[in-house]
Design a protein around this motif. Sequence first.
Motif, mmCIF file in Angstrom:
data_model
loop_
_atom_site.group_PDB
_atom_site.id
_atom_site.type_symbol
_atom_site.label_atom_id
_atom_site.label_comp_id
_atom_site.label_asym_id
_atom_site.label_seq_id
_atom_site.Cartn_x
_atom_site.Cartn_y
_atom_site.Cartn_z
ATOM 1 N N GLY A 1 -101.322 95.892 34.076
ATOM 2 C CA GLY A 1 -100.297 96.241 33.071
ATOM 3 C C GLY A 1 -100.116 95.275 31.926
ATOM 4 N N PHE A 2 -99.351 95.343 31.194
ATOM 5 C CA PHE A 2 -98.927 94.580 30.075
ATOM 6 C C PHE A 2 -98.028 93.794 30.225
ATOM 7 C CE2 PHE A 2 -100.346 98.744 28.829
ATOM 8 C CZ PHE A 2 -101.328 98.672 27.904
ATOM 9 N N VAL A 3 -98.226 92.355 29.728
ATOM 10 C CA VAL A 3 -96.999 91.443 29.688
ATOM 11 C C VAL A 3 -96.000 91.452 28.655
ATOM 12 C CG1 VAL A 3 -96.684 88.807 29.632
ATOM 13 C CG2 VAL A 3 -98.676 89.665 30.712
ATOM 14 N N THR A 4 -95.004 91.684 28.858
ATOM 15 C CA THR A 4 -93.802 92.193 28.120
ATOM 16 C C THR A 4 -92.906 90.998 27.726
ATOM 17 O OG1 THR A 4 -92.536 93.193 29.468
ATOM 18 C CG2 THR A 4 -94.163 94.583 28.302
ATOM 19 N N SER A 5 -92.790 90.011 28.554
ATOM 20 C CA SER A 5 -91.813 88.937 28.482
ATOM 21 C C SER A 5 -92.609 87.658 29.142
ATOM 22 C CB SER A 5 -90.562 89.303 28.881
ATOM 23 O OG SER A 5 -89.719 88.070 28.692
ATOM 24 N N ILE A 6 -92.428 86.538 28.719
ATOM 25 C CA ILE A 6 -92.782 85.355 29.515
ATOM 26 C C ILE A 6 -91.581 84.309 29.380
ATOM 27 C CG2 ILE A 6 -94.110 83.214 29.589
ATOM 28 C CD1 ILE A 6 -96.531 84.596 28.204
ATOM 29 N N HIS A 7 -90.884 83.919 30.546
ATOM 30 C CA HIS A 7 -89.751 83.066 30.816
ATOM 31 C C HIS A 7 -90.538 81.592 31.292
ATOM 32 C CE1 HIS A 7 -86.503 86.108 31.100
ATOM 33 N NE2 HIS A 7 -87.009 86.277 30.151
ATOM 34 N N THR A 8 -90.471 80.755 30.115
ATOM 35 C CA THR A 8 -91.189 79.575 30.376
ATOM 36 C C THR A 8 -90.461 78.507 31.526
ATOM 37 O OG1 THR A 8 -90.566 78.581 28.378
ATOM 38 C CG2 THR A 8 -92.684 79.290 28.377
ATOM 39 N N HIS A 9 -89.161 78.644 31.244
ATOM 40 C CA HIS A 9 -88.197 77.790 32.079
ATOM 41 C C HIS A 9 -88.234 78.201 33.561
ATOM 42 C CE1 HIS A 9 -85.993 81.380 30.814
ATOM 43 N NE2 HIS A 9 -85.039 80.895 31.955
ATOM 44 N N SER A 10 -88.338 79.390 33.648
ATOM 45 C CA SER A 10 -88.412 79.965 35.145
ATOM 46 C C SER A 10 -89.836 80.044 35.702
ATOM 47 C CB SER A 10 -87.441 81.198 35.572
ATOM 48 O OG SER A 10 -88.046 82.330 34.653
ATOM 49 N N ARG A 11 -90.835 80.192 34.839
ATOM 50 C CA ARG A 11 -92.365 80.342 35.118
ATOM 51 C C ARG A 11 -92.408 81.729 35.558
ATOM 52 N NH1 ARG A 11 -95.724 76.956 34.267
ATOM 53 N NH2 ARG A 11 -97.039 77.577 36.200
ATOM 54 N N GLU A 12 -91.817 82.684 35.027
ATOM 55 C CA GLU A 12 -92.010 84.097 35.409
ATOM 56 C C GLU A 12 -92.510 84.982 34.163
ATOM 57 O OE1 GLU A 12 -88.463 84.980 38.509
ATOM 58 O OE2 GLU A 12 -88.066 85.047 36.446
ATOM 59 N N ILE A 13 -93.151 85.922 34.543
ATOM 60 C CA ILE A 13 -93.654 86.851 33.391
ATOM 61 C C ILE A 13 -93.153 88.356 33.886
ATOM 62 C CG2 ILE A 13 -95.621 85.823 32.930
ATOM 63 C CD1 ILE A 13 -97.327 88.024 34.488
ATOM 64 N N LYS A 14 -93.023 89.183 33.011
ATOM 65 C CA LYS A 14 -92.447 90.742 33.086
ATOM 66 C C LYS A 14 -94.086 91.454 32.866
ATOM 67 C CE LYS A 14 -89.266 94.058 31.913
ATOM 68 N NZ LYS A 14 -88.150 94.278 30.996
ATOM 69 N N LEU A 15 -94.426 92.074 33.997
ATOM 70 C CA LEU A 15 -95.729 92.824 33.726
ATOM 71 C C LEU A 15 -95.046 94.281 33.811
ATOM 72 C CD1 LEU A 15 -98.611 92.719 33.730
ATOM 73 C CD2 LEU A 15 -98.693 93.246 36.160
ATOM 74 N N GLN A 16 -95.505 95.158 32.714
ATOM 75 C CA GLN A 16 -95.036 96.635 32.804
ATOM 76 C C GLN A 16 -96.204 97.308 32.837
ATOM 77 O OE1 GLN A 16 -92.094 97.190 29.680
ATOM 78 N NE2 GLN A 16 -92.122 99.255 30.009
ATOM 79 N N TRP A 17 -96.012 98.488 33.687
ATOM 80 C CA TRP A 17 -97.082 99.750 33.470
ATOM 81 C C TRP A 17 -96.360 100.864 33.485
ATOM 82 C CZ3 TRP A 17 -95.659 96.202 37.288
ATOM 83 C CH2 TRP A 17 -95.391 96.689 38.466
ATOM 84 N N ALA A 18 -96.881 101.855 32.933
ATOM 85 C CA ALA A 18 -96.055 103.365 32.773
ATOM 86 C C ALA A 18 -94.534 102.828 32.776
ATOM 87 C CB ALA A 18 -96.455 104.286 34.094
ATOM 88 N N GLU A 19 -93.959 103.618 33.514
ATOM 89 C CA GLU A 19 -92.236 103.407 33.330
ATOM 90 C C GLU A 19 -91.731 102.523 34.265
ATOM 91 O OE1 GLU A 19 -90.559 105.054 31.121
ATOM 92 O OE2 GLU A 19 -92.340 105.749 30.506
ATOM 93 N N GLU A 20 -92.468 101.579 34.865
ATOM 94 C CA GLU A 20 -92.310 100.344 35.883
ATOM 95 C C GLU A 20 -92.598 99.132 35.154
ATOM 96 O OE1 GLU A 20 -93.397 101.195 40.049
ATOM 97 O OE2 GLU A 20 -93.984 103.194 39.433
ATOM 98 N N TRP A 21 -91.833 98.086 35.988
ATOM 99 C CA TRP A 21 -92.020 96.796 35.395
ATOM 100 C C TRP A 21 -91.526 95.789 36.745
ATOM 101 C CZ3 TRP A 21 -87.448 93.928 35.858
ATOM 102 C CH2 TRP A 21 -86.331 94.638 35.712
ATOM 103 N N LYS A 22 -92.128 94.751 36.671
ATOM 104 C CA LYS A 22 -91.802 93.613 37.732
ATOM 105 C C LYS A 22 -91.870 92.480 37.248
ATOM 106 C CE LYS A 22 -93.504 92.098 42.122
ATOM 107 N NZ LYS A 22 -94.053 92.624 43.485
ATOM 108 N N TRP A 23 -91.047 91.723 37.634
ATOM 109 C CA TRP A 23 -91.184 90.026 37.347
ATOM 110 C C TRP A 23 -91.967 89.411 38.287
ATOM 111 C CZ3 TRP A 23 -89.548 87.890 33.081
ATOM 112 C CH2 TRP A 23 -88.473 88.695 32.218
ATOM 113 N N ILE A 24 -92.739 88.535 37.741
ATOM 114 C CA ILE A 24 -93.555 87.861 38.562
ATOM 115 C C ILE A 24 -93.770 86.370 38.519
ATOM 116 C CG2 ILE A 24 -96.188 87.632 39.187
ATOM 117 C CD1 ILE A 24 -96.682 90.545 38.344
#
Length: 103
Positions: free
Chosen positions: A69-92
């Motif tokens: 997928g594509f990284v659409t957001s990065i939260h440095t304070h919580s060390r998480e990224i938002k990975l999005q593909w098609a109509e879905e996304w997931k915080w990792i």
Amino acid sequence: MSKKLEDRGLLERKSRISREELETLRRGKLLLDAEKLEEIECTLALSLRTHVRVTVILYDPSGNKLLNGFVTSIHTHSREIKLQWAEEWKWINVDDIVEVYIV
């Protein structure tokens, strides 16, 4: 008396460290060196900036999992990224990532 307190504090500190180490061993997670972690973070930032698709390999005790997928957001304070593909996304959590590469 103070010697006993010092010894007790040292023992408590040692037991706390060993509990953390045991937890890491129990989960079986691979600890990455600083260079590999920096490479992962740079690739994630590149995906965010240039909108390129990445493949992320996540650690899982039952077997590593792949996500594209594509990284659409990065939260440095919580060390998480938002990975999005098609109509879905997931915080990792970045610490769960074993490998990431550009597709």
